[in-house]
Design an enzyme around this catalytic site. Structure first.
Site, PDB file in Angstrom:
ATOM      1  N   ARG A   1      -4.347  -0.887  12.602  1.00 17.51           N
ATOM      2  CA  ARG A   1      -3.401  -0.037  11.853  1.00 17.51           C
ATOM      3  C   ARG A   1      -3.320   1.356  12.489  1.00 17.51           C
ATOM      4  NH1 ARG A   1      -6.395   2.254   6.563  1.00 17.51           N
ATOM      5  NH2 ARG A   1      -8.547   2.085   7.253  1.00 17.51           N
TER       6      ARG A   1
ATOM      7  N   SER B   1      -2.973   4.682   4.413  1.00 18.32           N
ATOM      8  CA  SER B   1      -3.576   3.402   4.777  1.00 18.32           C
ATOM      9  C   SER B   1      -2.895   2.771   5.979  1.00 18.32           C
ATOM     10  CB  SER B   1      -3.491   2.433   3.595  1.00 18.32           C
ATOM     11  OG  SER B   1      -4.216   2.948   2.506  1.00 18.32           O
TER      12      SER B   1
ATOM     13  N   GLU C   1       7.367  -2.661  -4.252  1.00 21.25           N
ATOM     14  CA  GLU C   1       7.481  -3.391  -2.983  1.00 21.25           C
ATOM     15  C   GLU C   1       8.747  -4.236  -2.911  1.00 21.25           C
ATOM     16  OE1 GLU C   1       4.831  -3.268  -4.943  1.00 21.25           O
ATOM     17  OE2 GLU C   1       3.351  -2.183  -3.727  1.00 21.25           O
TER      18      GLU C   1
ATOM     19  N   PHE D   1       0.360  -6.871  -1.133  1.00 23.64           N
ATOM     20  CA  PHE D   1       1.529  -6.353  -1.858  1.00 23.64           C
ATOM     21  C   PHE D   1       2.839  -6.671  -1.137  1.00 23.64           C
ATOM     22  CE2 PHE D   1      -1.782  -2.821  -2.525  1.00 23.64           C
ATOM     23  CZ  PHE D   1      -2.481  -3.586  -3.441  1.00 23.64           C
TER      24      PHE D   1
ATOM     25  N   HIS E   1      -4.733  -4.688   6.008  1.00 21.26           N
ATOM     26  CA  HIS E   1      -5.704  -5.135   5.002  1.00 21.26           C
ATOM     27  C   HIS E   1      -5.587  -6.627   4.681  1.00 21.26           C
ATOM     28  CE1 HIS E   1      -5.634  -0.822   4.612  1.00 21.26           C
ATOM     29  NE2 HIS E   1      -6.578  -0.787   3.701  1.00 21.26           N
TER      30      HIS E   1
ATOM     31  N   ASP F   1     -12.806  -3.830  -2.567  1.00 16.64           N
ATOM     32  CA  ASP F   1     -11.784  -3.874  -3.619  1.00 16.64           C
ATOM     33  C   ASP F   1     -11.686  -5.239  -4.300  1.00 16.64           C
ATOM     34  OD1 ASP F   1     -11.120  -1.270  -3.403  1.00 16.64           O
ATOM     35  OD2 ASP F   1      -9.246  -1.568  -2.312  1.00 16.64           O
TER      36      ASP F   1
ATOM     37  N   ARG G   1      -7.585  -3.481   8.651  1.00 21.45           N
ATOM     38  CA  ARG G   1      -8.079  -2.245   8.074  1.00 21.45           C
ATOM     39  C   ARG G   1      -9.304  -1.771   8.838  1.00 21.45           C
ATOM     40  NH1 ARG G   1     -12.072  -0.061   5.211  1.00 21.45           N
ATOM     41  NH2 ARG G   1     -11.503   1.598   3.772  1.00 21.45           N
TER      42      ARG G   1
END
Lengths: 279, 320
Positions: free
Chosen positions: B20, B47, B68, B93, B118, B126, B176
């Protein structure tokens, strides 16, 4: 400014011709959505034949206004208008919903004059926000008109789009809500109450206007007015599902129509009688 | 073709970077090259490492908020107008929440890019809901969709440029976590072509994205002298490089696929189909065995769910 009777009558006459095209199309296709096609017919007629800047010979013309149909199931009226406007040959209307044909059961990019692929409710206004944002980034004056159904305001994404148009103060975006109070399984207020859409749009920062969606003078004056507004505008067009066909009006069971020869004949007769009044 | 950095074996000497981060750098240069590129984000610019882009191109950055579906459909509108939109979020998402909107944009092959970080177990602590084990399955079943999953920082920079030039809907997966940078910066990368990182004649191992360096270490551990295991970097999951894959399995006669995704619907299934239809060989998949994750570091999760180098090495040993 009031429009002249001659001008308004020309549009009214055209709308009956488009409705006759729709009945014939659905007859050949054996089925299709008619209630919403007829409730929005007068506004479609005004948009394509008076309000919007379009070039049927050059559908991708950079200077065109964008007319988007979010509730794609009412496309028979869109196709009838596009054909009559000259975007494709009128013969194509005979092949609606048939295999290997241009005119799909729901609008799809690639059909001349169609500006968005639809069929999943609730996405068209977001797509309209996207086009309006692109135009704004490039400081272009084109307008974006998004036709929506009242029923698709039950989709959460519609409200995401409404919120975002306000964030960017998109003054080139106009949404038309076909407030006909019916959806496939019943009346909107029974299925999932929508309440006062004007107040809801206003609370999201829009200018919202209630109009009679079958009054040509009011429709045209409203489109003139919104061009001067520096905010996104919602036109809540109060309409009658199945308008002009006596046995269909306001009945949700004609949202989707499996045609039968008796009804076809009766509907065509009623429309022809209206049309004859102009001769 | 030589893709590997000279010191690729020595993990401790390699720089560690998240892909990323590469996207964050590359998208600025992509936008410098092409005025039509715009970036949309759903409340997670940090992020996706978009801070530089936001600073250099504030007018081409659209913060959509936590929406989204709206983000995807706005992108499709922008694309119809003529922009090249990149929509960015976590994989859970996007496409997790907006697959229907992405599908509509793919019907007429509209030019938009879905860039998501991610994936897999990367959002470790998470927990299961924000992790993403199903994204390839969702996206690969959409006609016209292209899926790329670059293996390291350098490849991600190249890939960001490639997808901005390629027309149509493209999904790019980003990590990530920081992983070793082991591919040469100027290594030739072509969408739809596998890269042969190591040559061998006893077993073909195909790994994708986050699993490529992990698998490389497993191969080095088992095949100490080299020459037995052929390692292919599957940076493009769709379309699959049918010829590149078949050429290798014709030679080795055995296949192991490694991915950080559910074995149901992942790249492994699609590769297996191509192999079964054209040159059936023994095939095994190392992946997430139809389970959700849980909280924990991604390393611990890889270990527990048996997709780490130890698990991969044990499979390789068993097969050869």
């Amino acid at each position: 400014m009031d429009y002249s009777k001659v001008e308004l009558d020309a549009l009214r006459k055209l709308s009956y011709e488009l409705k006759i095209d729709v009945i014939k199309m659905l007859d050949k296709a054996d089925s299709g959505h008619i209630g919403g096609a007829f409730s929005i017919a007068d506004i479609v007629t005004c948009l394509y034949f008076k309000v919007a800047n379009l070039d049927p010979q050059n559908p991708d013309w950079d200077e065109r206004d964008y007319i988007m149909l979010s509730n794609g199931h009412v496309c028979p009226i869109l196709y009838a208008a596009l054909a009559r406007k000259g975007f494709f040959p009128k013969e194509e209307l005979n092949n609606l919903r048939k295999i290997d044909s241009l005119l799909q059961g729901h609008p799809k990019l690639g059909i001349p004059g169609v500006e968005n692929t639809s069929g999943l409710l609730g996405q068209g206004l977001s797509q309209g926000v996207g086009i309006a944002l692109g135009l704004t980034m490039d400081s272009k004056p084109n307008k974006v008109y998004v036709i929506t159904s009242d029923g698709e305001h039950q989709e959460g994404q519609t409200w995401e789009a409404i919120m975002s148009a306000n964030k960017w103060s998109l003054n080139n975006l106009v949404v038309i809500v076909d407030r006909n109070h019916v959806q496939i399984d019943g009346n909107t207020e029974d299925i999932m109450p929508l309440g006062n859409l004007k107040e809801k749009y206003e609370s999201f920062g829009w200018i919202a206007l209630d109009i009679n969606g079958h009054d040509y003078n009011e429709i045209l004056q409203t489109f003139d007015f919104v061009k001067k507004i520096d905010q996104p505008v919602a036109i809540i067009a109060h309409t009658i599902a199945g308008e002009d066909i006596s046995f269909m009006e306001r009945l949700y069971k004609y949202h989707d129509w499996k045609d039968d020869p008796v009804e076809v004949e009766k509907a065509l007769k009623e429309l022809q009688a209206e049309l004859d009044k102009f001769n | 073709m030589d893709y590997l950095l000279e010191k690729y074996k020595n993990e401790s000497e390699l720089e560690k970077m998240a892909t990323r981060e590469a996207f964050g750098v590359a998208i600025v240069s992509v936008a410098n090259e092409n005025d039509d590129v715009v970036v949309l984000n759903a409340d997670l610019p940090g992020s996706l490492k978009l801070n530089d882009f936001m600073e250099v191109f504030p007018e081409r950055y659209l913060q959509i908020g936590v929406a989204e579906q709206n983000m995807a459909s706005i992108a499709i509108g922008l694309s119809h107008y003529g922009k090249i939109p990149f929509i960015t979020s976590f994989a859970a998402f996007s496409p997790g929440l907006n697959i229907a909107q992405i599908r509509i944009g793919s019907i007429k092959n509209q030019n938009f890019k879905v860039v998501s970080s991610h994936y897999g177990f990367h959002v470790g602590p998470d927990g299961a809901s924000a992790q993403m084990e199903s994204d390839i399955a969702m996206m690969k079943a959409i006609p016209n969709m292209v899926i790329v999953n670059p293996a390291d920082y350098n490849q991600t920079k190249t890939m960001t440029h490639l997808i901005s030039r390629a027309k149509g809907p493209i999904y790019m997966k980003l990590t990530r976590e920081k992983f070793p940078v082991f591919l040469k910066e100027d290594a030739h990368t072509e969408i739809g072509k596998v890269q042969k990182l190591l040559s061998g004649d006893k077993l073909t191992v195909i790994a994708t994205g986050s699993m490529v360096y992990e698998t490389l270490q497993a191969v080095l551990e088992v095949d100490k002298d080299g020459g037995k295991v052929e390692l292919l970097n599957l940076h493009t999951i769709k379309p699959l490089d049918k010829e590149g894959i078949l050429e290798s399995v014709r030679k080795t006669g055995k296949l192991l696929i490694v991915e950080e995704h559910n074995i149901w619907g992942g790249a492994g299934e699609s590769i297996s189909r191509i192999v079964a239809e054209n040159h059936p060989v023994f095939t095994k998949i190392v992946g997430i065995y139809d389970t959700f994750g849980e909280s924990g570091s991604h390393r611990k999760l890889w270990e527990k769910y048996e997709i780490d180098r130890v698990a991969i090495a044990s499979q390789i040993r068993e097969i050869i």
